[in-house]
Design an enzyme around this catalytic site. Structure first.
Site, mmCIF file in Angstrom:
data_model
loop_
_atom_site.group_PDB
_atom_site.id
_atom_site.type_symbol
_atom_site.label_atom_id
_atom_site.label_comp_id
_atom_site.label_asym_id
_atom_site.label_seq_id
_atom_site.Cartn_x
_atom_site.Cartn_y
_atom_site.Cartn_z
ATOM 1 N N GLU A 27 0.860 -1.180 0.000
ATOM 2 C CA GLU A 27 0.000 0.000 0.000
ATOM 3 C C GLU A 27 0.897 1.231 0.000
ATOM 4 O OE1 GLU A 27 -3.769 1.776 2.458
ATOM 5 O OE2 GLU A 27 -1.886 1.531 3.543
ATOM 6 N N LEU A 28 0.922 1.914 -1.120
ATOM 7 C CA LEU A 28 1.726 3.136 -1.215
ATOM 8 C C LEU A 28 0.898 4.317 -0.726
ATOM 9 C CD1 LEU A 28 4.256 4.660 -2.030
ATOM 10 C CD2 LEU A 28 3.329 4.824 -4.362
ATOM 11 N N ARG A 29 1.319 4.916 0.375
ATOM 12 C CA ARG A 29 0.620 6.064 0.931
ATOM 13 C C ARG A 29 1.088 7.322 0.203
ATOM 14 N NH1 ARG A 29 -2.015 5.588 5.891
ATOM 15 N NH2 ARG A 29 -2.439 7.791 5.488
ATOM 16 N N ARG A 54 -4.920 9.163 1.099
ATOM 17 C CA ARG A 54 -5.867 9.326 2.189
ATOM 18 C C ARG A 54 -6.145 10.802 2.488
ATOM 19 N NH1 ARG A 54 -8.165 5.704 2.411
ATOM 20 N NH2 ARG A 54 -6.850 4.099 3.315
ATOM 21 N N HIS A 111 -13.172 4.752 7.833
ATOM 22 C CA HIS A 111 -12.334 4.777 9.035
ATOM 23 C C HIS A 111 -13.007 5.591 10.134
ATOM 24 C CE1 HIS A 111 -9.669 4.299 5.534
ATOM 25 N NE2 HIS A 111 -8.923 3.542 6.321
ATOM 26 N N LYS A 138 -13.488 -1.971 2.866
ATOM 27 C CA LYS A 138 -12.583 -1.940 4.020
ATOM 28 C C LYS A 138 -13.229 -1.075 5.106
ATOM 29 C CE LYS A 138 -8.040 -0.143 5.386
ATOM 30 N NZ LYS A 138 -6.915 0.713 4.938
ATOM 31 N N ARG A 175 -7.203 -7.734 14.057
ATOM 32 C CA ARG A 175 -6.225 -7.726 12.968
ATOM 33 C C ARG A 175 -5.815 -9.149 12.597
ATOM 34 N NH1 ARG A 175 -3.766 -2.912 11.490
ATOM 35 N NH2 ARG A 175 -4.192 -1.098 12.807
ATOM 36 N N GLN A 197 -1.038 -1.269 14.764
ATOM 37 C CA GLN A 197 -0.608 -1.969 13.546
ATOM 38 C C GLN A 197 0.631 -2.814 13.831
ATOM 39 O OE1 GLN A 197 1.204 0.089 9.919
ATOM 40 N NE2 GLN A 197 -0.875 -0.343 9.222
#
Length: 212
Positions: A27-29, A54, A111, A138, A175, A197
């Protein structure tokens, strides 16, 4: 599958991190990037890339306006990443979906960084996201108590292509369930970008102990 979260200031730095990791996806932020040049060097990773830009309201690292985010989505879609991730509440949701199809699969995300809504509200969020016909939904909330995990885990009874878990130290159990029941879940490559995380190594060790 495990998606390693890539936080970097430049694409060259991001590629270095991906080359040093053994994640299944990345996942490239993009909201962390300060330099958008050299996008083409991401092409060898396209089939493993999740492009996420995001919004600040949902955990974005830098403040980016909707028009800038839409322009960046268009720019990064040129390398045809495996997935793009766009928030359910985003004003550019439909625009991003239109840009992404059919080259990339779509993750619609939600989220809540302060709490876990009631199960009825979570189910409503799930159905609202499904109305847009994404490839994956998600849903990520914050666990104030261990019982919050149960509400989120119960969502797996109502959807197949779902990623759902709780943030925070009290949400770690969800998770693990996410790693078992979701198409893929998220772990840190080097630095955590969300409360609770785990690292790729930690998550893989837990799965190994559980027998897969």
């Amino acid at each position: 599958m495990i998606a390693g979260v890539v936080v970097a200031k430049s694409i060259k730095e991001a590629v270095r991190k991906m080359n040093s990791s053994d994640a299944d996806l990345y996942e490239l932020r993009v909201d962390a990037l300060e330099d958008y040049s050299d996008i083409d060097i991401l092409r060898p990773f396209s089939s493993k890339l999740i492009i996420t830009i995001r919004s600040k309201d949902e955990g974005g690292i830098r403040e980016l306006g909707d028009e800038e985010r839409l322009s960046l989505f268009e720019k990064f879609l040129e390398i045809e990443p495996a997935y793009i991730d766009i928030e359910l509440k985003s004003r550019i949701l439909e625009d991003v979906i239109e840009l992404a199809r059919p080259s990339s699969k779509i993750v619609i995300s939600y989220h809540d960084f302060s709490r876990t809504p009631t199960f009825e509200d979570l189910l409503s969020i799930l159905h609202s996201a499904e109305d847009h016909e994404p490839d994956i939904v998600k849903i990520v909330t914050y666990a104030r108590t261990p019982w919050d995990n149960l509400r989120v885990i119960k969502l797996y009874e109502h959807a197949n292509n779902l990623i759902a878990f709780c943030m925070g130290q009290k949400g770690k159990i969800s998770r693990v369930f996410s790693a078992i029941f979701s198409p893929f879940t998220y772990a840190s490559i080097d630095e955590s970008v969300a409360p609770g995380q785990m690292s790729i190594y930690e998550l893989r060790e837990i799965l190994r102990i559980l027998g897969g």
